[in-house]
Design a protein around this motif. Sequence first.
Motif, short mmCIF file in Angstrom:
data_model
loop_
_atom_site.label_atom_id
_atom_site.label_comp_id
_atom_site.label_asym_id
_atom_site.label_seq_id
_atom_site.Cartn_x
_atom_site.Cartn_y
_atom_site.Cartn_z
N VAL A 1 0.85 -1.19 0.00
CA VAL A 1 0.00 0.00 0.00
C VAL A 1 0.89 1.24 0.00
O VAL A 1 1.10 1.87 1.04
N PRO A 2 1.41 1.62 -1.16
CA PRO A 2 2.28 2.80 -1.23
C PRO A 2 1.46 4.08 -1.13
O PRO A 2 0.26 4.10 -1.40
N ALA A 3 2.11 5.15 -0.73
CA ALA A 3 1.45 6.45 -0.66
C ALA A 3 1.31 7.04 -2.05
O ALA A 3 2.06 6.73 -2.97
N GLY A 4 0.31 7.91 -2.20
CA GLY A 4 0.10 8.57 -3.48
C GLY A 4 -0.68 9.85 -3.30
O GLY A 4 -1.35 10.06 -2.28
N ALA A 5 -0.62 10.75 -4.30
CA ALA A 5 -1.29 12.03 -4.19
C ALA A 5 -2.79 11.93 -4.45
O ALA A 5 -3.58 12.72 -3.94
N PHE A 6 -3.19 10.96 -5.23
CA PHE A 6 -4.59 10.81 -5.61
C PHE A 6 -5.17 9.57 -4.93
O PHE A 6 -4.47 8.57 -4.77
N SER A 7 -6.43 9.65 -4.54
CA SER A 7 -7.04 8.50 -3.88
C SER A 7 -8.44 8.25 -4.45
O SER A 7 -9.06 9.14 -5.04
N PHE A 8 -8.91 7.05 -4.25
CA PHE A 8 -10.26 6.65 -4.68
C PHE A 8 -10.75 5.66 -3.63
O PHE A 8 -10.50 4.47 -3.73
N PRO A 9 -11.46 6.17 -2.60
CA PRO A 9 -11.87 5.30 -1.49
C PRO A 9 -12.74 4.13 -1.96
O PRO A 9 -13.57 4.28 -2.85
N VAL A 10 -12.52 2.98 -1.38
CA VAL A 10 -13.30 1.78 -1.65
C VAL A 10 -14.01 1.36 -0.38
O VAL A 10 -13.36 1.11 0.64
N LYS A 11 -15.33 1.32 -0.43
CA LYS A 11 -16.10 0.88 0.72
C LYS A 11 -16.19 -0.64 0.75
O LYS A 11 -16.28 -1.29 -0.29
N ASN A 12 -16.17 -1.18 1.92
CA ASN A 12 -16.33 -2.62 2.12
C ASN A 12 -15.34 -3.44 1.28
O ASN A 12 -15.75 -4.28 0.45
N PRO A 13 -14.05 -3.20 1.42
CA PRO A 13 -13.08 -3.99 0.65
C PRO A 13 -13.12 -5.46 1.05
O PRO A 13 -13.41 -5.81 2.21
N LYS A 14 -12.83 -6.31 0.09
CA LYS A 14 -12.80 -7.75 0.34
C LYS A 14 -11.45 -8.12 0.96
O LYS A 14 -10.55 -7.30 1.06
N ASP A 15 -11.34 -9.38 1.36
CA ASP A 15 -10.05 -9.87 1.82
C ASP A 15 -9.01 -9.72 0.71
O ASP A 15 -9.35 -9.78 -0.48
N THR A 16 -7.78 -9.50 1.09
CA THR A 16 -6.71 -9.33 0.11
C THR A 16 -6.69 -10.52 -0.86
O THR A 16 -6.68 -11.68 -0.44
N ALA B 1 3.65 -4.70 -16.55
CA ALA B 1 2.35 -4.20 -16.97
C ALA B 1 1.21 -4.93 -16.27
O ALA B 1 0.12 -4.38 -16.09
N ALA B 2 1.45 -6.18 -15.85
CA ALA B 2 0.44 -6.92 -15.12
C ALA B 2 0.46 -6.60 -13.63
O ALA B 2 -0.59 -6.52 -12.98
N LEU B 3 1.65 -6.40 -13.06
CA LEU B 3 1.76 -6.19 -11.62
C LEU B 3 1.35 -4.78 -11.19
O LEU B 3 0.66 -4.61 -10.19
N ASP B 4 1.73 -3.77 -11.94
CA ASP B 4 1.54 -2.40 -11.48
C ASP B 4 0.07 -1.99 -11.30
O ASP B 4 -0.22 -1.19 -10.41
N PRO B 5 -0.89 -2.47 -12.12
CA PRO B 5 -2.28 -2.13 -11.83
C PRO B 5 -2.73 -2.56 -10.43
O PRO B 5 -3.55 -1.88 -9.80
N LEU B 6 -2.18 -3.66 -9.92
CA LEU B 6 -2.52 -4.11 -8.57
C LEU B 6 -1.96 -3.12 -7.54
O LEU B 6 -2.64 -2.75 -6.58
N ARG B 7 -0.72 -2.70 -7.76
CA ARG B 7 -0.11 -1.72 -6.87
C ARG B 7 -0.89 -0.40 -6.89
O ARG B 7 -1.15 0.22 -5.84
N ILE B 8 -1.30 0.03 -8.08
CA ILE B 8 -2.04 1.29 -8.21
C ILE B 8 -3.40 1.18 -7.54
O ILE B 8 -3.87 2.12 -6.91
N ALA B 9 -4.06 0.02 -7.67
CA ALA B 9 -5.36 -0.17 -7.02
C ALA B 9 -5.21 -0.01 -5.51
O ALA B 9 -6.03 0.67 -4.86
N ASN B 10 -4.18 -0.60 -4.94
CA ASN B 10 -3.95 -0.46 -3.50
C ASN B 10 -3.64 0.98 -3.12
O ASN B 10 -4.10 1.49 -2.10
N GLN B 11 -2.86 1.63 -3.97
CA GLN B 11 -2.49 3.02 -3.70
C GLN B 11 -3.72 3.92 -3.71
O GLN B 11 -3.88 4.79 -2.83
N LEU B 12 -4.60 3.74 -4.68
CA LEU B 12 -5.80 4.57 -4.77
C LEU B 12 -6.73 4.32 -3.59
O LEU B 12 -7.31 5.25 -3.03
N ALA B 13 -6.91 3.04 -3.24
CA ALA B 13 -7.82 2.69 -2.15
C ALA B 13 -7.21 2.90 -0.78
O ALA B 13 -7.92 2.98 0.23
#
Length: 349
Positions: free
Chosen positions: A15-30, A48-60
Amino acid sequence: MAKEAASPQLRPDLVPAGAFSFPVKNPKDTRWFGFLLLPEFTLLAFSAALDPLRIANQLAQKPLYGWQVLSEDGMAVSSSSGIDIGVHGGLNDLTPDTYLFACSGNDGTKTASDVVLGHMRRHARFGGKFGGICTGAATLARAGLLNGKQFTLHWENQPGFVEAFPNLTPTRHRYVKDGDLLTCGGGVAATEMMITIIAQDYGDDFAIAVSDMCLNGPDITTRSEQRSSIAKAISSRNPRILAVLRAMHENIETPLSLDELGQLAGISRRQIERQFKQLLDEAPAQTYRNIRLDRARTLLMETDLSVIEVAIATGFNSNGVFSRHYKDRFGESPYGDRSRAHAKENKAR
């Protein structure tokens, strides 16, 4: 006793830090993914496959996804670009709840050892899910995990794959989902595939935010084939047909006749028709029209030209004919696509 996936609390990198966020309500188990790096894997496809997962965590700002980078023996693996990538562990550290992607490159039909294939079969036998990135499907085929499945791998390696596995037929699509099996041709298709997973887990709006962070654009719908019509013809090594295709791409606003195309390429009209049917399985007129329609869709999405202006700019003298062919190709009228593009722009503001 089955091993458990590493706790997200023990992996602050999830879960890296980032300037932009997109809160996710009721997240599922990792949800955990494993990336098995095979010798000379394609670095672009893996990242290209791994980074979208990292970005999803960063946004949420939550560990929606976890990942393990694995090798056969837990040692670093050299990519096809000669860069060594360190891993989190070996295949003995693979847990049953981890979705395992095989990542390979040009030697996809050869690079996995018997030990790796044994681990893949064992993972499947105990209910593990798996997929292939770039040529990863070849490892799955060697492990006997593709029988009766739809799948894909990079177009460059498909002829060799078919020779090695004559009873298996890859599709031309950029990525394919068949039940729990996920495969892609690599490159940006890996990003598209992972964004599709994210959309299924957390909805289109969140997936679009991830896609925008990847500079992948807001269109998260499935794109079609891996190769353009020119790229498909390259394998024929027919310079005259390539010349015809280039002329089609260069003469969109004022389309040329088949006779004019033939004169430019030094080939008869009849030869053009026969070669297109043989190489592309379609009439040259259809190929030419699709090239123009593809350009039209780009203009609709990226410019403020009216639908009529786009039709004229792509060689259609009748707006009705243009709209009919456009809907046949894309499943929606040009007016619908233009409205959808404007709606996305307004939403982004």
